[in-house]
Scaffold this motif. Structure first.
Motif, mmCIF file in Angstrom:
data_model
loop_
_atom_site.group_PDB
_atom_site.id
_atom_site.type_symbol
_atom_site.label_atom_id
_atom_site.label_comp_id
_atom_site.label_asym_id
_atom_site.label_seq_id
_atom_site.Cartn_x
_atom_site.Cartn_y
_atom_site.Cartn_z
ATOM 1 N N SER A 154 4.858 35.291 75.946
ATOM 2 C CA SER A 154 3.977 34.126 75.933
ATOM 3 C C SER A 154 3.975 33.494 74.550
ATOM 4 O O SER A 154 4.368 34.116 73.554
ATOM 5 N N HIS A 203 1.346 32.843 72.845
ATOM 6 C CA HIS A 203 0.396 33.629 72.053
ATOM 7 C C HIS A 203 1.052 34.901 71.537
ATOM 8 O O HIS A 203 0.819 35.325 70.396
ATOM 9 N N ARG A 246 2.090 24.304 71.479
ATOM 10 C CA ARG A 246 0.756 24.633 70.992
ATOM 11 C C ARG A 246 0.859 25.096 69.543
ATOM 12 O O ARG A 246 1.940 25.446 69.060
ATOM 13 N N GLU A 295 -8.270 31.419 70.486
ATOM 14 C CA GLU A 295 -7.213 32.419 70.620
ATOM 15 C C GLU A 295 -6.015 31.874 71.372
ATOM 16 O O GLU A 295 -4.870 32.230 71.074
ATOM 17 N N GLN A 296 -6.241 31.003 72.362
ATOM 18 C CA GLN A 296 -5.139 30.445 73.147
ATOM 19 C C GLN A 296 -4.426 29.299 72.446
ATOM 20 O O GLN A 296 -3.464 28.738 72.957
#
Length: 480
Positions: free
Chosen positions: A105, A107, A141, A155-156
């Motif tokens: 991911s 993240h 992101r 956090e995301q």
């Protein structure tokens, strides 16, 4: 969120103020001229308002054990380079740009790169220059490694702004600044074919090399080959000019179709001669520049299989024409790939260093124009040589750090110093060198040639003394 006020230019120029991580992340492609992927980018900030200065890019090292030493080298390089260009940075902004690996991911990518961000922050802090912000950009992101406030830096992560909707995008459009896509896309335009046509091109290079070797060992034969190479290159440039370019991918496919395997092989091998390559470098401006750049790109894509190192010549020429016509990001990418193909290629080393140092390409253009005029008059240019080649420029300057996945780019900001002059150095005419077998890349199987066939060029082990150089005059020293 860390509220910053970064200015994009000095006080006497139009300024744009960036506030916070979101606008910093959006500004990165405009600072670099492309979307850097798989890259560490460091930008120096100067003064109380954080004026952008020098910037540096390096491919992210694959091995985590390399991160600490590389971080120290990058911090030292950026700070020392800024000092040479006027002043020590007051702070640094760090960007880590990488898309998620398969099954990972965004993240997860951010967390995996967190130790690298910490190494960079520690390395800069050890030199008394703080990292004002460290951002990870992945899969559309961004995350801040410096802001602990989950209300603004969750956090995301936060989504990047839509392209063309920010103040930086508007200012860049007004100033005529163009973002040339991603670094991966730019490199793909210059990378060897991986298509079904690659074996046929490799066979054409084998055949052309076998027929050229005997001619290149003879002085008169070398002169004839040089003339034929330049004349064929002119024919191909005229052919390309008749087909107007379209979008990059379509233009590249069209250019590839306009050049046969045999034509590409003949010019690629002819450009391995230093003097021939230097004469080709004169197609650097005006109506010739665009078609020359398209030709050098197309020839770079044709250096397939064991002929990968031969791409250093057309890649260096592509970098030179890009730099000469004002495309510094494109020049750095092409020259970085040339050095990846052949790290010892002096022509690319000098150009890459000069471009990163912020030198004015007009200095070298004057050298080329002067030599061309002198050759037409039957004379010898001042400080040059009578062998028909461009004198090797003494482009001394700052350092760039080499990494596993790329080379350091930078120095395109207001921290640049004044252009330095290129000092011509005389050189002796190189003696013809015998052929040597080409380098075989890891994914290339050993291929049996016809009895007596000779493959020119390639990389040889450089242990103790350098083996006989590639045919056509690409030897050691300033002759490369």
């Amino acid at each position: 969120m860390n509220k910053h006020h970064e200015s994009t230019g000095p006080a006497d120029e139009q300024q744009i103020t960036l506030r916070g991580p979101a606008e910093l992340a959006d500004a990165l492609p405009y600072l670099m001229g492309f979307h850097p992927n798989d890259s560490v980018v460091m930008v120096a900030l100067h003064g109380g308002r954080g004026r952008f200065g020098g910037r540096l890019r390096l491919g992210i090292p694959r091995a985590p054990q390399e991160w600490a030493p590389v971080a120290g080298q990058l911090a030292e390089s950026l700070i020392a380079g800024s000092e040479r260009r006027g002043s020590r940075p007051d702070a640094i902004v760090v960007f880590l740009c990488q898309d998620p690996a398969e099954g990972e991911s965004a993240h997860g990518t951010m967390e995996r790169l967190r130790p690298l961000a910490q190494c960079l922050r520690t390395a800069c802090g050890a030199l008394d220059v703080p990292v004002l912000e460290a951002l990870c950009i992945s899969d559309g992101r961004y995350w801040s490694y410096c802001c602990p406030d989950a209300r603004c830096c969750p956090e995301q992560g936060n989504p990047l702004a839509m392209p063309g909707t920010t103040v930086m995008a508007a200012a860049a459009a007004y100033a005529g600044i163009q973002v040339r896509g991603s670094l991966r896309d730019m490199e793909e335009r210059l990378s060897p074919w991986r298509s079904p046509a690659a074996p046929a091109q490799c066979h054409a290079l084998d055949t052309a090399g076998a027929s050229l070797v005997s001619r290149l060992l003879d002085k008169e034969g070398r002169v004839e080959v040089a003339g034929e190479t330049l004349e064929l290159a002119r024919v191909l440039m005229r052919r390309l000019r008749q087909m107007p370019p379209s979008v990059p991918s379509a233009a590249d496919r069209s250019d590839d179709q306009l050049i046969s395997h045999d034509e590409a092989a003949a010019v690629i091998l002819g450009l391995q001669d230093r003097e021939t390559r230097d004469k080709a470098a004169e197609w650097m401006e005006g109506p010739e520049a665009d078609s020359a750049l398209r030709l050098w790109r197309a020839l770079s894509r044709r250096c397939v299989g064991p002929y990968v190192e031969h791409a250093a010549a057309p890649l260096a020429l592509a970098g030179w024409v890009s730099w000469s016509t004002g495309d510094e990001p494109g020049a750095r990418v092409a020259l970085g790939l040339a050095l990846r193909a052949d790290p010892d290629y002096t022509f690319a080393q000098l150009l890459h260093q000069a471009c990163n140092e912020g030198l004015d390409p007009e200095t070298l253009r004057r050298c080329l124009r002067g030599e061309d005029d002198s050759a037409a008059d039957g004379g010898v240019p001042a400080g040059g040589s009578s062998d028909g080649g461009v004198p090797a420029g003494d482009l001394r300057g700052g350092e760039t750090e080499e990494g596993e996945t790329g080379s350091a780019d930078g120095w395109s900001g207001s921290a640049q110093g004044p252009p330095r002059e290129c000092r011509a150095r005389p050189r002796a005419e190189p003696a013809p060198r015998p052929a040597r077998p080409p380098r075989r890349t890891p994914d290339t199987k050993r291929r049996k040639g016809a009895p007596g066939a000779v493959r020119p060029g390639g990389a040889a082990a450089r242990r103790g003394q350098r083996e006989a150089g590639r045919y056509g005059g690409r030897g050691t020293g300033s002759g490369r």
